[in-house]
Design an enzyme around this catalytic site. Structure first.
Site, PDB file in Angstrom:
ATOM      1  N   LYS A  80      21.681 102.568  -9.337  1.00 42.80           N
ATOM      2  CA  LYS A  80      20.258 102.619  -9.032  1.00 42.80           C
ATOM      3  C   LYS A  80      19.757 101.185  -8.955  1.00 42.80           C
ATOM      4  O   LYS A  80      19.841 100.431  -9.925  1.00 42.80           O
ATOM      5  CB  LYS A  80      19.507 103.394 -10.109  1.00 42.80           C
ATOM      6  N   GLU A  88      29.527 100.222 -12.932  1.00 38.47           N
ATOM      7  CA  GLU A  88      28.670 101.348 -13.321  1.00 38.47           C
ATOM      8  C   GLU A  88      29.397 102.674 -13.096  1.00 38.47           C
ATOM      9  O   GLU A  88      29.330 103.579 -13.931  1.00 38.47           O
ATOM     10  CB  GLU A  88      27.364 101.324 -12.513  1.00 38.47           C
ATOM     11  N   LYS A 112      21.177 105.012  -5.127  1.00 34.64           N
ATOM     12  CA  LYS A 112      19.741 105.097  -4.869  1.00 34.64           C
ATOM     13  C   LYS A 112      19.173 103.705  -4.661  1.00 34.64           C
ATOM     14  O   LYS A 112      19.466 102.844  -5.487  1.00 34.64           O
ATOM     15  CB  LYS A 112      19.096 105.758  -6.085  1.00 34.64           C
ATOM     16  N   SER A 118      11.365 107.731  -1.906  1.00 34.71           N
ATOM     17  CA  SER A 118       9.990 107.888  -1.432  1.00 34.71           C
ATOM     18  C   SER A 118       9.628 106.904  -0.324  1.00 34.71           C
ATOM     19  O   SER A 118       9.004 107.277   0.672  1.00 34.71           O
ATOM     20  CB  SER A 118       9.021 107.757  -2.603  1.00 34.71           C
ATOM     21  N   LYS A 129      11.620  96.020 -13.204  1.00 35.05           N
ATOM     22  CA  LYS A 129      12.737  96.789 -13.772  1.00 35.05           C
ATOM     23  C   LYS A 129      14.087  96.087 -13.567  1.00 35.05           C
ATOM     24  O   LYS A 129      15.138  96.712 -13.643  1.00 35.05           O
ATOM     25  CB  LYS A 129      12.734  98.201 -13.181  1.00 35.05           C
ATOM     26  N   TYR A 185      12.879 114.013   0.275  1.00 34.33           N
ATOM     27  CA  TYR A 185      11.560 114.636   0.411  1.00 34.33           C
ATOM     28  C   TYR A 185      11.450 115.373   1.745  1.00 34.33           C
ATOM     29  O   TYR A 185      10.484 116.081   1.986  1.00 34.33           O
ATOM     30  CB  TYR A 185      10.462 113.566   0.274  1.00 34.33           C
TER      31      TYR A 185
END
Ligand code: PBG
Length: 325
Positions: free
Chosen positions: A195, A233, A248, A274, A217, A313
């Site tokens: 991510k 990861e 992502k 998004s 972040k 979405y």
């Protein structure tokens, strides 16, 4: 004369379809859903035209209409009011809270539907971070305890698979052991493996009002410039017991999707986020792009890159189009 003429295989729609290498099916898609408090609430996310936040009564109707279109898997996220947020994200493991009680309701009404539930502090954190903040730093191991409480509350409510989206070190192993110790051996983990600290999450943070109050972040989400780091990861997630690896965002990270697909036996999911949705919608509203065609192309290319599963979405819109043929 040329012997090889690749255009022969592109001559007609029938031939093109016959030789097509990759195809997106509704069964590959996971539809993210946004929840809000209240009754009979349906509020559009302004930066995501066509995407709404639903109260738990209306979410059932929305799921029903998606199920009729063949969508079977959903990833709900809660939009929590500010007064319920605190530094420890306590509301995240409230069994009667918006999220956990919605999971319970959905699973009672739709036992056959698969729910991938979000495990992260940010929707409930007054700091807007995915971990506990102390003196401007994110505390890793202390955060795992909160994630554990959240995970158990969700599993108890009937979640099929947990989606830890927080990027704390060791969380997959921590959650796996905790679930097993409590008898939830059949609750899976779809890990947000790679991510990235992406600017494409903007509209999601609008939807949940979950943007960080200070800082960014970057101390936990990955640097967009890095690819091989995703192998570290992924190695950890495989060792720690993840069932599905996720990358992502999707389109800017197709190389990472392909790398995980080629290097691991686990299914690979991609989160078409998004901002990726908003870009296509905005350009199509302006008449600058054909939104439907861009959606089809984007989803097909994510598949081609190696994703077995796509969180998007566009799931409902795609399913509607498929049905119309
Ligand atoms: C946070 C979380 C984010 C998304 C899913 N879970 C945003 C973030 O890390 O700030 C983004 C999804 C999207 O943009 O569609 N735990």
């Amino acid at each position: 004369m040329q012997v090889r003429r690749p255009r022969r295989n592109r001559k007609s729609a029938a031939i093109r379809n016959m030789v097509q290498e990759n195809k997106v099916g509704v069964e590959d898609l996971i539809f993210p859903l946004f929840l809000i408090e209240g009754d009979k609430q349906k509020v559009e996310v302004s930066s995501m035209p066509g995407i709404y936040r639903y109260s738990s009564d209306l979410i059932l109707e929305e799921i029903q209409s998606c199920v009729e279109l063949g969508i079977r898997t959903f990833a709900p996220f809660p939009s929590i009011s500010d007064e319920l947020k605190d530094p420890m994200a306590s509301e995240s493991h409230n069994p009667e809270g918006l999220f956990v009680s919605a999971i319970r309701k959905i699973k009672v009404s739709f036992p056959e539907v698969t729910l991938v539930t979000d495990v992260a502090m940010d929707p409930y954190s007054s700091d807007g971070h995915d971990g506990i903040v102390k003196d401007g730093k994110i505390l890793n191991d202390e955060t795992l305890e909160v994630l554990g409480k959240m995970a158990l509350a969700q599993a108890e409510a009937g979640a099929d698979m947990l989606g830890p989206s927080d990027m704390m070190d060791g969380r997959v192993g921590y959650l796996r052991q905790l679930l097993d110790a409590h008898g939830y051996t059949d609750v899976g983990i779809m890990s947000y493996t790679a991510k990235y600290a992406s600017a494409f999450y903007g509209p999601f943070r609008d939807a949940l009002n979950s943007a960080p109050k200070a800082g960014d972040k970057k101390t936990y989400q990955m640097n967009p410039a890095n690819r091989t780091e995703a192998l570290i990861e992924a190695d950890l997630d495989v060792e720690e017991g993840a069932d599905i690896l996720m990358v992502k965002p999707a389109i800017p990270y197709l190389d990472v999707i392909r790398m995980l697909k080629d290097n691991y036996a686990l299914p690979v999911a991609a989160y078409h986020v998004s901002g990726e949705y908003a870009m296509i919608k905005a350009a199509s509203e302006k008449g600058w792009l054909n939104g439907e065609q861009c959606m089809q192309e984007a989803l097909t290319c994510i598949k081609r890159a190696g994703a077995d599963i796509i969180l998007t979405y566009f799931a409902k819109e795609f399913a509607l189009l498929q049905k119309r043929g």
